[in-house]
Design an enzyme around this catalytic site. Structure first.
Site, short mmCIF file in Angstrom:
data_model
loop_
_atom_site.label_atom_id
_atom_site.label_comp_id
_atom_site.label_asym_id
_atom_site.label_seq_id
_atom_site.Cartn_x
_atom_site.Cartn_y
_atom_site.Cartn_z
N HIS A 152 0.78 -1.37 0.04
CA HIS A 152 -0.27 -0.27 -0.14
C HIS A 152 0.67 1.28 0.12
CE1 HIS A 152 0.56 -1.34 4.44
NE2 HIS A 152 0.63 -0.05 4.43
N HIS B 238 0.58 5.18 0.99
CA HIS B 238 -0.13 6.17 1.15
C HIS B 238 0.15 7.55 0.81
CE1 HIS B 238 0.37 4.47 5.55
NE2 HIS B 238 1.04 3.70 5.27
P1 5GP Z 1 1.54 0.82 7.39
O1 5GP Z 1 2.57 1.07 8.82
O2 5GP Z 1 1.15 -1.03 7.63
O3 5GP Z 1 2.39 1.53 6.22
O4 5GP Z 1 0.39 0.93 7.52
C1 5GP Z 1 -0.77 0.40 7.11
C2 5GP Z 1 -1.94 2.04 7.53
O5 5GP Z 1 -3.75 0.96 6.83
C3 5GP Z 1 -2.61 2.30 8.95
O6 5GP Z 1 -1.67 3.84 8.47
C4 5GP Z 1 -3.68 2.02 9.18
O7 5GP Z 1 -4.02 3.61 9.46
C5 5GP Z 1 -3.90 1.54 7.89
N1 5GP Z 1 -5.81 0.41 8.62
C6 5GP Z 1 -5.40 -0.66 9.68
N2 5GP Z 1 -6.42 -1.36 9.50
C7 5GP Z 1 -7.00 -0.66 8.23
C8 5GP Z 1 -8.82 -0.68 7.77
O8 5GP Z 1 -9.09 -1.94 8.70
N3 5GP Z 1 -9.36 0.05 7.23
C9 5GP Z 1 -9.04 1.58 6.48
N4 5GP Z 1 -9.29 2.03 5.79
N5 5GP Z 1 -7.60 1.57 7.36
C10 5GP Z 1 -6.57 0.70 8.03
#
Ligand code: 5GP
Ligand code: ZN
Length: 136
Positions: free
Chosen positions: A100, A102
């Site tokens: 993903h 951001h």
């Molecule tokens: P990472 O740290 O893996 O780059 O970011 C994961 C992101 O996914 C975080 O910013 C978190 O807020 C988001 N996230 C986690 N679970 C969910 C969810 O169930 N729905 C949505 N919309 N975002 C999520």
């Protein structure tokens, strides 16, 4: 699809999300815990883990969607800029193991400092460069 993956569940509509954009291969939805309102995640619909195993065609589709959506986010929420970021593997801050990107809208004086930086030591830049080029 991975039945235990939270983003695969969002792609399948087994979990709700605020969808920003959808194509055959890509989904973008609002991050549930935004840095700023409009913070969006862009994911390939196909499951993999991160930049290290995403299929090239999925990465290209995500990258092009990021470009399109970044323009819309900046315009839509009246931001003064955007940060584009991707966490890959646990020690780089990855929490959800489905690739993903951001997109974070930024505002003048929002006070965020996302990337603390430092200086290179004497020969560090040259030796580091050698290692990276050797691995290409
Ligand atoms: P990472 O740290 O893996 O780059 O970011 C994961 C992101 O996914 C975080 O910013 C978190 O807020 C988001 N996230 C986690 N679970 C969910 C969810 O169930 N729905 C949505 N919309 N975002 C999520
Ligand atoms: Zn997944």
């Amino acid at each position: 699809m991975d039945p235990d993956c939270i983003f695969c569940k969002i792609v399948r509509n087994d979990l709700p999300s605020f969808k920003v954009y959808e194509s055959d291969t890509v989904l973008a939805f609002l991050d549930i815990r935004p840095v700023n309102a409009g913070h969006t995640l862009v994911v390939p619909k196909a499951h993999s883990h991160n930049i290290f195993d995403i299929a090239q065609k999925d990465w290209l589709a995500v990258a092009e969607a990021v470009r399109t959506i970044a323009i819309a986010i900046e315009k839509g929420v009246g931001a003064d800029g955007v940060n584009i970021a991707m966490n890959n593997r646990e020690h780089a801050g990855q929490v959800v193991f489905h690739p993903h990107v951001h997109i974070i809208p930024r505002f003048k004086d929002d006070g965020l400092k996302l990337m603390p930086q430092r200086e290179y030591k004497e020969t560090e830049a040259a030796t580091t460069l050698e290692k990276i080029r050797a691995a290409l």
